[in-house]
Design a protein around this motif. Structure first.
Motif, mmCIF file in Angstrom:
data_model
loop_
_atom_site.group_PDB
_atom_site.id
_atom_site.type_symbol
_atom_site.label_atom_id
_atom_site.label_comp_id
_atom_site.label_asym_id
_atom_site.label_seq_id
_atom_site.Cartn_x
_atom_site.Cartn_y
_atom_site.Cartn_z
ATOM 1 N N MET C 63 0.855 -1.195 0.000
ATOM 2 C CA MET C 63 0.000 0.000 0.000
ATOM 3 C C MET C 63 0.889 1.243 0.000
ATOM 4 O O MET C 63 0.584 2.244 -0.659
ATOM 5 C CB MET C 63 -0.923 -0.016 1.222
ATOM 6 C CG MET C 63 -1.985 -1.104 1.134
ATOM 7 S SD MET C 63 -2.879 -1.273 2.684
ATOM 8 C CE MET C 63 -3.841 -2.751 2.353
ATOM 9 N N VAL C 64 1.988 1.156 0.747
ATOM 10 C CA VAL C 64 2.965 2.254 0.731
ATOM 11 C C VAL C 64 3.493 2.447 -0.690
ATOM 12 O O VAL C 64 3.590 3.565 -1.192
ATOM 13 C CB VAL C 64 4.125 1.959 1.716
ATOM 14 C CG1 VAL C 64 5.277 2.934 1.510
ATOM 15 C CG2 VAL C 64 3.628 2.008 3.155
ATOM 16 N N TYR C 65 3.807 1.336 -1.332
ATOM 17 C CA TYR C 65 4.285 1.380 -2.729
ATOM 18 C C TYR C 65 3.261 2.095 -3.612
ATOM 19 O O TYR C 65 3.611 2.971 -4.419
ATOM 20 C CB TYR C 65 4.506 -0.063 -3.194
ATOM 21 C CG TYR C 65 5.031 -0.275 -4.604
ATOM 22 C CD1 TYR C 65 6.372 -0.594 -4.820
ATOM 23 C CD2 TYR C 65 4.197 -0.215 -5.712
ATOM 24 C CE1 TYR C 65 6.859 -0.822 -6.110
ATOM 25 C CE2 TYR C 65 4.667 -0.439 -6.998
ATOM 26 C CZ TYR C 65 6.000 -0.747 -7.190
ATOM 27 O OH TYR C 65 6.470 -0.979 -8.456
ATOM 28 N N GLY C 66 1.997 1.748 -3.435
ATOM 29 C CA GLY C 66 0.938 2.365 -4.241
ATOM 30 C C GLY C 66 0.800 3.854 -3.958
ATOM 31 O O GLY C 66 0.785 4.677 -4.878
ATOM 32 N N ALA C 67 0.722 4.207 -2.673
ATOM 33 C CA ALA C 67 0.526 5.618 -2.315
ATOM 34 C C ALA C 67 1.738 6.447 -2.742
ATOM 35 O O ALA C 67 1.585 7.573 -3.225
ATOM 36 C CB ALA C 67 0.277 5.754 -0.817
ATOM 37 N N ALA C 68 2.944 5.881 -2.584
ATOM 38 C CA ALA C 68 4.149 6.605 -3.006
ATOM 39 C C ALA C 68 4.127 6.786 -4.525
ATOM 40 O O ALA C 68 4.534 7.838 -5.030
ATOM 41 C CB ALA C 68 5.401 5.855 -2.562
ATOM 42 N N SER C 69 3.644 5.793 -5.265
ATOM 43 C CA SER C 69 3.506 5.923 -6.720
ATOM 44 C C SER C 69 2.589 7.093 -7.068
ATOM 45 O O SER C 69 2.781 7.769 -8.074
ATOM 46 C CB SER C 69 2.890 4.660 -7.339
ATOM 47 O OG SER C 69 3.676 3.540 -7.073
ATOM 48 N N ALA C 70 1.587 7.279 -6.213
ATOM 49 C CA ALA C 70 0.615 8.352 -6.459
ATOM 50 C C ALA C 70 1.162 9.716 -6.031
ATOM 51 O O ALA C 70 0.470 10.720 -6.120
ATOM 52 C CB ALA C 70 -0.683 8.046 -5.735
ATOM 53 N N GLY C 71 2.394 9.737 -5.504
ATOM 54 C CA GLY C 71 3.065 11.010 -5.252
ATOM 55 C C GLY C 71 2.834 11.635 -3.891
ATOM 56 O O GLY C 71 3.225 12.770 -3.658
ATOM 57 N N VAL C 72 2.224 10.893 -2.959
ATOM 58 C CA VAL C 72 1.968 11.490 -1.642
ATOM 59 C C VAL C 72 3.025 11.034 -0.629
ATOM 60 O O VAL C 72 3.703 10.037 -0.839
ATOM 61 C CB VAL C 72 0.564 11.108 -1.107
ATOM 62 C CG1 VAL C 72 -0.502 11.623 -2.057
ATOM 63 C CG2 VAL C 72 0.437 9.594 -0.909
#
Lengths: 248, 179, 352
Positions: C63-72
């Motif tokens: 989930m961290v990977y996903g949220a970091a991908s989204a730039g936050v």
């Protein structure tokens, strides 16, 4: 001359690497058509799996994120929670979703994440060369069940749609197949609805697509499509499990 | 000055909150403070302790191997910690619950029936405050006035009505003498 | 001077994350760091952020990977066995060059181990617990104030280099209370993330976040790029504190709360006529090699003190590079060395 058919805008204009007769390409095209028709390419984020379609980030024109094996629903959760205005889909195979990623898919569904999952079930591991999958049929020969799948040793095939149907947060569940024209049309209808379910914030949506793997099944493309019709659909019945009449 | 205090008893006796209030008072006096609660598996067994340091200088290790003062609220705590009190230090014990006598003649001992007194005052949970009162009068570790300020800061608003009573308990311990 | 607060280390980490602008936290419960989750579960909704209790550590890191991908700005926290479970995701995040902050409030291992203070995850953190040639910045605070400042810094470092920054502390640090002043987050940098997958808006080419490069030439090139970035981090992000080293008889190397025990030992040794210096690496990676080189000629020997079987010891030895002996004293299993036993080790060295 009038154009009667063209490549969807959301699909990149490059050759795909899939084997002859593989149905991944059909599923890709369906997704791209749906993205075009819903006019959501600019806000869609796709998540690529580990498996034969690992690099489908090259084939879609929307933003793409490649995930670790089985983790796409968790990655999708992170993306969607960060930017809820995005439309997020995961594209996962049977090993990815139904073996190593069982926890992630069940809990993304449990939380009712606003995600759309396209689950491509071809009853075998393609990329790693034909090993047994959780969805491999009884007696099916694979490179790790060379004498056929037997219950005493390998247990039974997993019915993902039926399993997820017990989960409240999973609001749209349908199994389709791309083995013939009618199947392709139904698959597209289901996938389109699954995207719309997400866009109307209803909850988690999944479409399982029965798909072929002529290479690892050891069949001709035509025979493989027949095998879907005769063997797979027999065990994995097509149709909607949840949300058929949902207004979206 | 450096005051190294170990407070120890059963879980639920307010050991950790006593340590926190004490450290908070020290902070109000612009001292360096640390408060290290026990968090290990022993918590499950029901005993709890905390190490509090109040110092004029920067605090080194927050872990106390020896203490200038020890407050004990049960027998096992006395047994465990009495030997770590420095010569000239003090032990304050809740005589309502601790019936053993420390085997030390080089420290000052204060024995206060804190739990019984707190019960008689109408709130058994103030036993820890009574014992802190004695610690404050015996060591001057923090100022009594700051104790009240600390309570107002630490306690949630819905518990502020208890503060006058808590100050009474503190006063009782502060002025307690065995004679 | 700003207002002072008396707070638990774990709560300070959570507060620091909020003040650094982190609005996304994904985690799974494990002692002794659960207060981070409790704090954020309460506070995130107040600031419009997301707190999500994942089904596993594996899911949380992805989930961290996903949220970091989204730039936050995004954070997860755990303790040793949980960090082991996150290693797959850590390697992927490192390869995909995503900024993320990971907190490890270390348990004593191996296995399920215990929850008392330990530093036995040093190797896992600085040598790469996951697969492949990657590094992450590892910061080891020794006080609650420093815990605040380094946690804020961790977000800046992560964004600046598109890297993982790990805050690594012993259980004591998470559990103890000290005074903390929430100094203004003035140096809180804002970095544009044009690489993030937030949707093309049909206005730009698509962004791809990936960690797979099938062509060897391309993957080698990507590895070279990562290594160049790590060199840059080694140049800019070393954090170290040394004390009393100029004319020390023995220089002790210690990080985290162990360094605080050493600060008690220094005056004790002084009374016995022994000058003890302290080098405290704050960034465990990048390791402050030059600080050791600088003082390598000074003492009779070095002594590394750790809550493990001798892990940072290897880096100290590499840094001292044979110029002086490097001794070791360690405790394990949640045991903490006291000042007297460390002084005894120092005396052994000066006597020999």
């Amino acid at each position: 001359m009038a154009t009667v058919v063209k490549k969807p805008h959301a699909l990149a204009d490059i050759p795909m690497h899939y084997c002859p007769g593989c149905t991944h390409g059909i599923v890709h095209r369906i997704i791209a058509e749906v993205i075009d028709e819903l006019d959501i390419e600019g806000k869609t984020i796709g998540i690529s799996p580990v498996g034969c379609s690992y690099n489908n980030y090259d084939y879609f024109n929307c933003d793409m994120v490649q995930a670790a094996h089985g983790r796409a629903p968790a990655v999708g959760t992170g993306i969607k929670r960060a930017n809820p205005e995005n439309v997020v889909f995961t594209y996962q195979g049977d090993g990815d979703l139904a073996a190593i990623g069982t926890g992630e898919i069940i809990h993304a569904a449990t939380r009712g994440e606003k995600l759309t999952t396209i689950f491509v079930n071809n009853a075998i591991y393609g990329m790693t060369a034909g090993q047994m999958a959780p969805t491999t049929l009884m007696n099916q020969v694979t490179s790790t069940s060379p004498y056929g799948r037997v219950a005493e040793n390998h247990g039974f095939p997993l019915k993902v749609c039926e399993l997820l149907s017990t989960i409240e947060g999973a609001v749209f569940i349908e199994r389709a197949s791309v083995h013939d024209i009618k199947g392709i049309i139904n698959t597209k209808k289901a996938i389109k609805k699954a995207f719309k379910v997400q866009m109307s914030n209803k909850g988690f949506a999944i479409v399982e697509v029965l798909s072929s793997c002529p290479t690892n099944w050891g069949m001709s493309p035509a025979k493989a499509l027949e095998w879907i019709r005769e063997k797979m659909i027999d065990f994995y019945p097509l149709g909607n499990f949840k949300g058929e009449n949902m207004e979206v | 000055m450096i005051e190294k205090v170990i407070i120890s008893g059963f879980g639920g006796q307010g050991v950790l909150s006593a340590g926190r209030i004490l450290a908070y008072c020290g902070m109000l006096e612009n001292r360096s403070v640390s408060c290290l609660p026990s968090y290990g598996p022993e918590m499950r067994g029901g005993t709890a302790n905390c190490h509090v340091i109040v110092s004029d200088k920067a605090i080194g290790s927050p872990v106390l191997n020896n203490a200038t003062s020890l407050i004990v609220m049960n027998n096992p705590s006395l047994e465990k910690f009495e030997k770590v009190v420095e010569t000239g230090g003090l032990i304050i014990m809740d005589s309502s619950l601790v019936n053993n006598i420390p085997n030390r003649d080089d420290i000052s001992l204060y024995s206060i029936p804190a739990t019984k007194t707190a019960f008689d005052m109408g709130n058994i949970t103030f036993a820890n405050i009574i014992l802190l009162g004695k610690l404050i009068s015996a060591t001057g570790i923090v100022l009594k006035e700051n104790f009240e300020k600390a309570l107002y800061k630490i306690l949630p608003e819905k518990k502020h009505n208890l503060i006058p009573q808590e100050m009474e308990a503190l006063e009782y311990g502060f002025n307690y003498s065995a004679e | 001077m700003g207002e002072k607060f008396l707070m638990k280390g774990n709560e300070v980490i959570a507060e620091a994350a909020l003040r650094a602008g982190c609005r996304f936290y994904f985690g799974y419960p494990i002692t002794p760091q659960t207060e981070i989750a409790h704090y954020l579960a309460k506070k995130m909704p107040e600031v419009g952020g997301t707190f999500l209790q994942a089904e596993s550590e594996t899911a949380a890191i992805n989930m961290v990977y996903g949220a970091a991908s989204a730039g936050v700005r995004v954070m997860t926290s755990s303790s040793s066995p949980g960090i082991s479970l996150k290693q797959e995701g850590i390697s992927f995040i490192a390869c995909a060059e995503l900024p993320a902050v990971i907190v490890n409030i270390v348990r004593c291992g191996p296995g399920l181990g215990g929850i008392l203070p330990a530093q036995c995850d040093y190797f896992q953190a600085v040598k790469g617990g996951g697969h492949g040639d990657y590094k992450m910045v590892v910061l080891a605070p020794y006080s609650i104030q420093e815990l605040y400042e380094l946690t804020v810094d961790a977000f800046n470092i992560s964004d600046k280099y598109r890297t993982i920054t790990m805050i690594m502390g012993e259980g004591i640090l998470g559990q103890m209370m000290e005074t903390v002043e929430f100094k203004d987050v003035e140096n809180n940098i804002h970095i544009e993330k044009p690489w993030a997958t937030t949707g093309t808006g049909m206005k730009r080419e698509k962004n791809i976040i990936t960690s797979i490069y099938i062509k060897p030439e391309v993957l080698e090139e990507h590895n070279r790029k990562l290594q160049a970035k790590y060199k840059e981090i080694e140049k800019n992000e070393i954090r170290v504190e040394s004390y009393n080293c100029e004319d020390a008889d023995v220089i002790v190397a210690a990080f985290g709360t162990v360094a605080r025990i050493i600060s008690n030992v220094i005056p004790m040794a002084q009374k016995e006529g022994i000058k003890v210096g302290l080098i405290r690496p704050i960034s465990l990676w990048p390791f402050p090699v030059k600080e050791f080189e600088k003082y390598a000629h000074v003492p009779k020997a070095f002594l590394t003190v750790e809550l493990n079987a001798g892990q940072m010891l290897e880096d100290v030895r590499l840094a001292v590079n044979g110029k002086k002996p490097v001794h070791f004293h360690g405790r394990m299993g949640g045991m903490i060395p006291d000042e007297a036993e460390i002084l005894e080790e120092i005396k052994k060295i000066t006597r020999s």
